[in-house]
Design a protein around this motif. Sequence first.
Motif, PDB file in Angstrom:
ATOM      1  N   THR A  59     135.561 -17.801  32.290  1.00 43.23           N
ATOM      2  CA  THR A  59     136.603 -16.824  32.576  1.00 43.23           C
ATOM      3  C   THR A  59     136.032 -15.446  32.309  1.00 43.23           C
ATOM      4  OG1 THR A  59     137.536 -16.844  30.337  1.00 43.23           O
ATOM      5  CG2 THR A  59     138.498 -18.364  31.939  1.00 43.23           C
ATOM      6  N   ARG A  60     136.565 -14.462  32.994  1.00 44.63           N
ATOM      7  CA  ARG A  60     136.064 -13.099  32.897  1.00 44.63           C
ATOM      8  C   ARG A  60     137.174 -12.176  32.451  1.00 44.63           C
ATOM      9  NH1 ARG A  60     133.950 -11.157  38.355  1.00 44.63           N
ATOM     10  NH2 ARG A  60     133.046  -9.533  37.066  1.00 44.63           N
TER      11      ARG A  60
ATOM     12  N   PHE B 250     132.958 -22.255  28.804  1.00 43.75           N
ATOM     13  CA  PHE B 250     133.569 -23.519  28.406  1.00 43.75           C
ATOM     14  C   PHE B 250     132.747 -24.674  28.971  1.00 43.75           C
ATOM     15  CE2 PHE B 250     137.726 -21.634  27.295  1.00 43.75           C
ATOM     16  CZ  PHE B 250     137.669 -20.439  27.982  1.00 43.75           C
TER      17      PHE B 250
ATOM     18  N   TYR C 216     133.820 -28.629  29.822  1.00 43.59           N
ATOM     19  CA  TYR C 216     134.847 -29.663  29.864  1.00 43.59           C
ATOM     20  C   TYR C 216     134.179 -30.979  30.240  1.00 43.59           C
ATOM     21  CZ  TYR C 216     138.888 -26.489  29.675  1.00 43.59           C
ATOM     22  OH  TYR C 216     139.853 -25.573  29.292  1.00 43.59           O
TER      23      TYR C 216
ATOM     24  N   ASN D 265     143.973 -15.812  33.682  1.00 42.78           N
ATOM     25  CA  ASN D 265     142.991 -16.642  32.997  1.00 42.78           C
ATOM     26  C   ASN D 265     142.415 -17.650  33.984  1.00 42.78           C
ATOM     27  OD1 ASN D 265     141.505 -17.826  31.018  1.00 42.78           O
ATOM     28  ND2 ASN D 265     143.201 -18.914  30.081  1.00 42.78           N
ATOM     29  N   MET D 266     141.631 -17.156  34.935  1.00 44.55           N
ATOM     30  CA  MET D 266     141.172 -18.000  36.015  1.00 44.55           C
ATOM     31  C   MET D 266     139.856 -18.648  35.638  1.00 44.55           C
ATOM     32  SD  MET D 266     140.700 -16.971  39.984  1.00 44.55           S
ATOM     33  CE  MET D 266     139.055 -16.320  39.921  1.00 44.55           C
ATOM     34  N   LEU D 267     139.883 -19.941  35.438  1.00 43.17           N
ATOM     35  CA  LEU D 267     138.656 -20.680  35.166  1.00 43.17           C
ATOM     36  C   LEU D 267     137.905 -20.877  36.475  1.00 43.17           C
ATOM     37  CD1 LEU D 267     139.757 -23.537  32.735  1.00 43.17           C
ATOM     38  CD2 LEU D 267     137.880 -21.955  32.332  1.00 43.17           C
TER      39      LEU D 267
ATOM     40  N   ASN E  17     133.744 -15.604  29.045  1.00 39.26           N
ATOM     41  CA  ASN E  17     133.993 -16.679  28.101  1.00 39.26           C
ATOM     42  C   ASN E  17     133.556 -17.971  28.768  1.00 39.26           C
ATOM     43  OD1 ASN E  17     135.581 -15.188  25.952  1.00 39.26           O
ATOM     44  ND2 ASN E  17     136.657 -14.660  27.825  1.00 39.26           N
TER      45      ASN E  17
ATOM     46  N   LYS F 263     133.658 -24.273  23.458  1.00 33.94           N
ATOM     47  CA  LYS F 263     133.866 -22.993  24.123  1.00 33.94           C
ATOM     48  C   LYS F 263     133.142 -21.890  23.358  1.00 33.94           C
ATOM     49  CE  LYS F 263     138.180 -22.374  21.598  1.00 33.94           C
ATOM     50  NZ  LYS F 263     139.663 -22.398  21.671  1.00 33.94           N
TER      51      LYS F 263
ATOM     52  N   PHE G 231     131.690 -30.451  33.224  1.00 31.42           N
ATOM     53  CA  PHE G 231     131.928 -29.219  33.978  1.00 31.42           C
ATOM     54  C   PHE G 231     131.749 -28.009  33.079  1.00 31.42           C
ATOM     55  CE2 PHE G 231     133.593 -30.895  37.902  1.00 31.42           C
ATOM     56  CZ  PHE G 231     134.120 -32.130  37.557  1.00 31.42           C
TER      57      PHE G 231
ATOM     58  N   LEU H 211     140.588 -33.721  32.359  1.00 31.19           N
ATOM     59  CA  LEU H 211     139.595 -32.849  31.754  1.00 31.19           C
ATOM     60  C   LEU H 211     139.920 -32.604  30.288  1.00 31.19           C
ATOM     61  CD1 LEU H 211     139.581 -30.409  34.681  1.00 31.19           C
ATOM     62  CD2 LEU H 211     137.474 -31.331  33.760  1.00 31.19           C
TER      63      LEU H 211
ATOM     64  N   LEU I 155     138.446 -30.465  26.762  1.00 31.52           N
ATOM     65  CA  LEU I 155     137.559 -29.411  26.304  1.00 31.52           C
ATOM     66  C   LEU I 155     136.546 -29.977  25.309  1.00 31.52           C
ATOM     67  CD1 LEU I 155     136.986 -26.332  26.352  1.00 31.52           C
ATOM     68  CD2 LEU I 155     138.418 -26.174  24.310  1.00 31.52           C
TER      69      LEU I 155
ATOM     70  N   PHE J 288     133.425 -17.671  22.877  1.00 28.45           N
ATOM     71  CA  PHE J 288     134.082 -16.410  23.155  1.00 28.45           C
ATOM     72  C   PHE J 288     133.233 -15.244  22.654  1.00 28.45           C
ATOM     73  CE2 PHE J 288     137.213 -18.703  24.903  1.00 28.45           C
ATOM     74  CZ  PHE J 288     138.404 -18.931  24.244  1.00 28.45           C
TER      75      PHE J 288
ATOM     76  N   GLN K 270     135.070 -34.953  31.809  1.00 27.96           N
ATOM     77  CA  GLN K 270     136.049 -35.796  32.500  1.00 27.96           C
ATOM     78  C   GLN K 270     135.519 -37.218  32.480  1.00 27.96           C
ATOM     79  OE1 GLN K 270     136.729 -34.874  36.673  1.00 27.96           O
ATOM     80  NE2 GLN K 270     138.826 -35.621  36.570  1.00 27.96           N
TER      81      GLN K 270
ATOM     82  N   PHE L 197     134.867 -22.959  37.890  1.00 24.11           N
ATOM     83  CA  PHE L 197     134.101 -24.122  37.488  1.00 24.11           C
ATOM     84  C   PHE L 197     132.784 -24.213  38.244  1.00 24.11           C
ATOM     85  CE2 PHE L 197     136.793 -26.695  34.750  1.00 24.11           C
ATOM     86  CZ  PHE L 197     138.054 -26.191  34.980  1.00 24.11           C
TER      87      PHE L 197
END
Lengths: 115, 115
Positions: free
Chosen positions: B94-95, B34, B36, B101-103, B32, B49, B90, B44, B46, B51, B38, B105
Motif C-alpha cells: 500500500t502507498r 505485506f 499474505y 487503503n488499496m492493496l 507499506n 507486515k 502473495f 488469505l 497475513l 510499516f 493462501q 498484489f
Amino acid sequence: DTAVSQTPKYLVTQMGNDKSIKCEQNLGHDTMYWYKQDSKKFLKIMFSYNNKELIINETVPNRFSPKSPDKAHLNLHINSLELGDSAVYFCASSPLRGGYQETQYFGPGTRLLVL
Amino acid sequence: AQSVSQHNHHVILSEAASLELGCNYSYGGTVNLFWYVQYPGQHLQLLLKYFSGDPLVKGIKGFEAEFIKSKFSFNLRKPSVQWSDTAEYFCAVTRSQNAGNMLTFGGGTRLMVKP
C-alpha cells in the motif's frame, strides 16, 4: 466467531443472470473491500467502502454494484453475468478509515462460476 | 505504472530446505509491505507486515522478511520449510499516496513442499 464471512461459498450460474454475494464482518471495522482473484490467482481490488461511503472504485464494469447497508456489511451485486466474471471474490475489512497502514482481514472467498 | 513483482511463480522444495521468495515493487515514496499466504482452498492470511522501523520483520510460523529500500525489495524467508507450508504466497503493497487503503498484489508464488 468468524471475523469476515461471505455467502455463498460457491455460486454456479448461467450467463446473463444477476447474482449477489454477501459479506459481513464482526470485527467492528469501518472499512470494507472487495477483491477479485482470477484463474491465474491474480488479485485485484474492486471497491472499498468506509462507513457506507464509497472510497475506491477501480475501473470495474458498472454491471458490478456494491451496496453497504451498514458498516458491517458490504454486498456485491452483479448484473448480466459474463463468462469472464468467473473468479473467486474476496471480501476484506480494516479497522479505521482505510488508511494505508491498516492491515486488511480477508474472508474465505466466494467461488463464482459462470456457464 | 505501479506494480509488484514476484519473480518465482512456482517453487518446489523438500522439507527442511530453506526458502526465499522474491518481491519487488516499482515505485518510490512511502510504502507499506505485506506478505499474505493462501493455503489450498482457504482465504488469505497475513504472514507479516512492514510499516517502519527495523527492516527485518518476523511473522507467524517462523517466516521473516527483509525490507531493502535501495533494492525496492521485500523478500520472504524461512530457514526450514515444512510440508504444511505448501501454499500460495502473495506480496502486497500500500502507498501513502493512495486515496484509500488499496492493496496492490504481486502475481503470487506457488510453493510446494515435498515430504
